[in-house]
Each structure stands twice: as C-alpha cells, then as structure tokens.
Design a protein around this motif. Structure first.
Motif, mmCIF file in Angstrom:
data_model
loop_
_atom_site.group_PDB
_atom_site.id
_atom_site.type_symbol
_atom_site.label_atom_id
_atom_site.label_comp_id
_atom_site.label_asym_id
_atom_site.label_seq_id
_atom_site.Cartn_x
_atom_site.Cartn_y
_atom_site.Cartn_z
ATOM 1 N N SER A 11 -8.924 -65.511 -27.248
ATOM 2 C CA SER A 11 -9.968 -65.142 -28.218
ATOM 3 C C SER A 11 -10.396 -63.695 -28.034
ATOM 4 C CB SER A 11 -11.219 -65.989 -27.997
ATOM 5 O OG SER A 11 -10.886 -67.328 -27.918
ATOM 6 N N LYS A 15 -6.090 -60.113 -32.279
ATOM 7 C CA LYS A 15 -4.980 -60.681 -33.063
ATOM 8 C C LYS A 15 -5.285 -60.721 -34.549
ATOM 9 C CE LYS A 15 -5.204 -64.749 -31.312
ATOM 10 N NZ LYS A 15 -6.391 -64.818 -30.527
ATOM 11 N N SER A 33 -4.212 -69.417 -38.024
ATOM 12 C CA SER A 33 -4.201 -70.844 -37.658
ATOM 13 C C SER A 33 -5.527 -71.288 -37.047
ATOM 14 C CB SER A 33 -3.046 -71.150 -36.702
ATOM 15 O OG SER A 33 -3.179 -70.406 -35.519
ATOM 16 N N GLY A 34 -6.230 -70.359 -36.382
ATOM 17 C CA GLY A 34 -7.529 -70.711 -35.798
ATOM 18 C C GLY A 34 -8.492 -71.206 -36.859
ATOM 19 N N SER A 35 -8.340 -70.674 -38.084
ATOM 20 C CA SER A 35 -9.274 -71.088 -39.143
ATOM 21 C C SER A 35 -9.117 -72.581 -39.441
ATOM 22 C CB SER A 35 -9.097 -70.243 -40.418
ATOM 23 O OG SER A 35 -7.893 -70.585 -41.061
ATOM 24 N N TYR A 37 -8.422 -74.953 -37.248
ATOM 25 C CA TYR A 37 -9.156 -75.687 -36.206
ATOM 26 C C TYR A 37 -10.659 -75.523 -36.420
ATOM 27 C CZ TYR A 37 -4.636 -76.365 -34.089
ATOM 28 O OH TYR A 37 -3.335 -76.750 -33.886
ATOM 29 N N ARG A 38 -11.061 -74.311 -36.846
ATOM 30 C CA ARG A 38 -12.480 -74.079 -37.126
ATOM 31 C C ARG A 38 -12.941 -74.942 -38.305
ATOM 32 N NH1 ARG A 38 -14.854 -69.221 -35.014
ATOM 33 N NH2 ARG A 38 -13.430 -68.248 -33.549
ATOM 34 N N GLY A 94 -16.580 -71.869 -33.068
ATOM 35 C CA GLY A 94 -15.442 -71.473 -32.229
ATOM 36 C C GLY A 94 -15.289 -72.421 -31.053
ATOM 37 N N ALA A 97 -14.189 -75.769 -32.285
ATOM 38 C CA ALA A 97 -12.777 -75.692 -32.692
ATOM 39 C C ALA A 97 -11.888 -75.822 -31.464
ATOM 40 C CB ALA A 97 -12.508 -74.364 -33.400
ATOM 41 N N ALA A 101 -9.170 -78.688 -30.906
ATOM 42 C CA ALA A 101 -7.802 -78.176 -30.765
ATOM 43 C C ALA A 101 -7.100 -78.750 -29.541
ATOM 44 C CB ALA A 101 -7.821 -76.649 -30.683
ATOM 45 N N ARG A 107 -3.639 -81.604 -33.520
ATOM 46 C CA ARG A 107 -2.559 -80.599 -33.534
ATOM 47 C C ARG A 107 -1.382 -81.100 -34.377
ATOM 48 N NH1 ARG A 107 -4.360 -76.635 -30.298
ATOM 49 N NH2 ARG A 107 -2.613 -75.384 -31.003
ATOM 50 N N ASP A 129 -0.464 -70.967 -30.203
ATOM 51 C CA ASP A 129 0.825 -71.618 -29.933
ATOM 52 C C ASP A 129 1.821 -71.348 -31.054
ATOM 53 O OD1 ASP A 129 -0.450 -73.030 -31.921
ATOM 54 O OD2 ASP A 129 0.257 -74.987 -31.249
ATOM 55 N N MET A 130 1.654 -70.230 -31.743
ATOM 56 C CA MET A 130 2.558 -69.925 -32.862
ATOM 57 C C MET A 130 3.994 -69.740 -32.341
ATOM 58 S SD MET A 130 0.641 -69.898 -35.559
ATOM 59 C CE MET A 130 -0.063 -71.281 -34.745
ATOM 60 N N ARG A 178 -13.929 -70.515 -23.193
ATOM 61 C CA ARG A 178 -12.955 -70.832 -24.244
ATOM 62 C C ARG A 178 -11.524 -70.584 -23.733
ATOM 63 N NH1 ARG A 178 -12.476 -69.478 -29.928
ATOM 64 N NH2 ARG A 178 -14.057 -67.850 -29.941
ATOM 65 N N ASP A 182 -8.719 -73.407 -23.612
ATOM 66 C CA ASP A 182 -7.481 -73.247 -24.390
ATOM 67 C C ASP A 182 -6.245 -73.159 -23.480
ATOM 68 O OD1 ASP A 182 -9.046 -73.220 -26.650
ATOM 69 O OD2 ASP A 182 -9.012 -71.042 -26.899
ATOM 70 N N ARG A 185 -5.479 -76.973 -21.426
ATOM 71 C CA ARG A 185 -5.273 -78.273 -22.072
ATOM 72 C C ARG A 185 -3.797 -78.650 -21.920
ATOM 73 N NH1 ARG A 185 -6.095 -75.231 -27.662
ATOM 74 N NH2 ARG A 185 -3.971 -74.529 -27.947
HETATM 75 O O1 DC Z 1 -8.434 -67.829 -33.077
HETATM 76 P P1 DC Z 1 -9.782 -68.533 -33.230
HETATM 77 O O2 DC Z 1 -10.840 -68.016 -32.308
HETATM 78 O O3 DC Z 1 -10.219 -68.563 -34.651
HETATM 79 O O4 DC Z 1 -9.495 -70.058 -32.796
HETATM 80 C C1 DC Z 1 -10.515 -71.001 -32.654
HETATM 81 C C2 DC Z 1 -10.077 -72.057 -31.642
HETATM 82 O O5 DC Z 1 -8.996 -72.810 -32.187
HETATM 83 C C3 DC Z 1 -9.575 -71.497 -30.310
HETATM 84 O O6 DC Z 1 -10.565 -71.499 -29.306
HETATM 85 C C4 DC Z 1 -8.450 -72.394 -29.924
HETATM 86 C C5 DC Z 1 -8.023 -73.081 -31.180
HETATM 87 N N1 DC Z 1 -6.699 -72.661 -31.651
HETATM 88 C C6 DC Z 1 -5.615 -73.336 -31.138
HETATM 89 O O7 DC Z 1 -5.764 -74.182 -30.260
HETATM 90 N N2 DC Z 1 -4.374 -73.060 -31.606
HETATM 91 C C7 DC Z 1 -4.188 -72.111 -32.527
HETATM 92 N N3 DC Z 1 -2.951 -71.874 -32.968
HETATM 93 C C8 DC Z 1 -5.285 -71.385 -33.037
HETATM 94 C C9 DC Z 1 -6.540 -71.674 -32.572
#
Ligand code: DC
Length: 222
Positions: A11, A15, A33-35, A37-38, A94, A97, A101, A107, A129-130, A178, A182, A185
């Motif tokens: 975070s 990025k 992608s974070g959006s 999960y948010r 956040g 999320a 996540a 997931r 994890d892209m 965070r 992240d 896990r």
């Molecule tokens: O990038 P971000 O801060 O908007 O992401 C919010 C949360 O979502 C972050 O703490 C972890 C999760 N996340 C994830 O597990 N995998 C992703 N590809 C993107 C975000």
C-alpha cells in the motif's frame, strides 16, 4: 496476444498513480484490482454483513453491482449506481478490504472479473497478486516498493491536500498493519513474482517512475 503489464507492491508504493499515468500515456486499459476488494468491503458494511460470515461476503463479491466510468482525471466507480469513488478510499475501507481480501472465496469470486479486464490494445493491472496469480503469463511484471516512512509521508500529503488531518504516526502504524496482513495471508500473499522487476520508488519522482515503466514497456513489447 493482448499485452498485459502487472504492477504489484505494498500500500502506498505509488502503484495506482503510476498505473494510471502509464495507461493514459499508452492508451491502454487499467485494472485497479484493489478497488474490487474495497467495493466488496464497502458493500458488506452497507448491508451490515458480519465480517465473520464468509459465505455472505463471497456472495457479495461474486455479484458486485459495480460499473466504471472513465473521466478526464481518472476513473469514477459506481456501486449500485451510487458514485463511491471517494468513499472506497477511506482508511477504514482499506483495512476492511485487506480483511476480505484474505478470504479464499472472495479472491476466487473476483478472479474471472479481473481477467475480463484484458482488452486491446493492452492492460495495466495494479494490485498485490497480479503477477503471481491473476496474470502469471504477463510478459512484464513490476514490483514497486518504497520505505514505510516514505509511503506514509505520501499518504499524509495526499490527505492533507484533501483537508483531512491525520497523524503521521497513525498512518505508519496503519500501513505496517496492512502490509503485515497482506503479506502473511496464506492465499495469494503480497510477494513479487519470480520474474518481477523491482522498482524502489523511495527516492524517485512520479515522473521518473512513469518514464522508467514506459521504457520497460517499450523494451518488452516492441
Ligand atoms: O491497493 P489498495 O490499497 O486499494 O487495496 C486495498 C486492499 O485490497 C489491500 O490492503 C489488499 C487488498 N488487495 C489484494 O489483496 N489483492 C489485490 N490484487 C489488490 C488489493
């Protein structure tokens, strides 16, 4: 094959801003992608779903009524036709999320939705994890880092500009919590893909990082 560039990292590493700049510069699509999960976290809160109720949360993730709209200064995000672009950026969302996540069902539910973002002429995918899970075949994978203090400083500045006052110490603590959640896990933890290129942005400007990524894109795809 449609080109995909993945940008992963903790975070606040920058990025999101870089992914947006690079996508705009190239005229490619963008996956934040974070959006997703948010949005899942926000939808659960709006529907007062218990955060221990894994199957209800998974169902929410699978059926998220979300839409994205490109605007000149970025992307507007709608949940049930309500503009939640700002609401999902709150620190509490956040953290929530990051919690949803960590759930395997969530997931899985979001995996195909993320892959469906691939479209010509190319995609910049930003997340955790892209490169490892969602687009393991991507020809260019970037892992972006910055020191925790630097990331907290950037976030502090962003919030201050928005007129929101928070303590820097609280932001550092929040980022560390965070990162910890992240990275540790069991499912798709935050880690660089074996073939990722590392960029430490601590002492780089946004412009320098954008140019560096554009150079890498040019080298990889031309
Ligand atoms: O990038 P971000 O801060 O908007 O992401 C919010 C949360 O979502 C972050 O703490 C972890 C999760 N996340 C994830 O597990 N995998 C992703 N590809 C993107 C975000």
């Amino acid at each position: 094959m449609i080109p995909v560039v993945t940008i992963d990292g903790p975070s606040g590493a920058g990025k999101g801003t870089i992914a947006q700049n690079v996508a705009r510069e190239l005229g490619w699509g963008l996956l934040d992608s974070g959006s997703l999960y948010r949005l899942t976290a926000l939808a659960c809160i709006q529907q007062t779903i218990d955060f221990e109720d894994l199957s209800a949360i998974e169902l929410i993730a699978r059926n998220l009524p979300v839409s994205f709209q490109s605007v000149p200064d970025g992307l507007k995000i709608f949940l049930n036709n309500e503009d939640v672009s700002d609401a999902i950026r709150e620190e509490t969302i956040g953290m929530a999320a990051s919690k949803v996540a960590a759930m395997g069902g969530v997931r899985d539910a979001l995996l195909e939705r993320q892959r469906a973002f691939v479209s010509a002429p190319g995609l910049i995918a930003d997340g955790r994890d892209m490169g490892t899970t969602v687009f393991p075949q991507a020809p260019l994978k970037i892992f972006m880092t910055a020191s925790c203090e630097e990331r907290a400083q950037r976030r502090y500045k962003q919030l201050k500009e928005k007129g929101i006052s928070v303590s820097l110490a609280a932001l550092v603590a929040d980022l560390k919590a965070r990162d910890e959640q992240d990275s540790n896990r069991p499912i798709s933890p935050l880690r660089p893909a074996d073939d990722a290129i590392m960029i430490d942005t601590s002492n780089m400007s946004i412009e320098q990082v954008t140019q560096k990524v554009l150079e890498l894109v040019k080298q990889t795809f031309s």
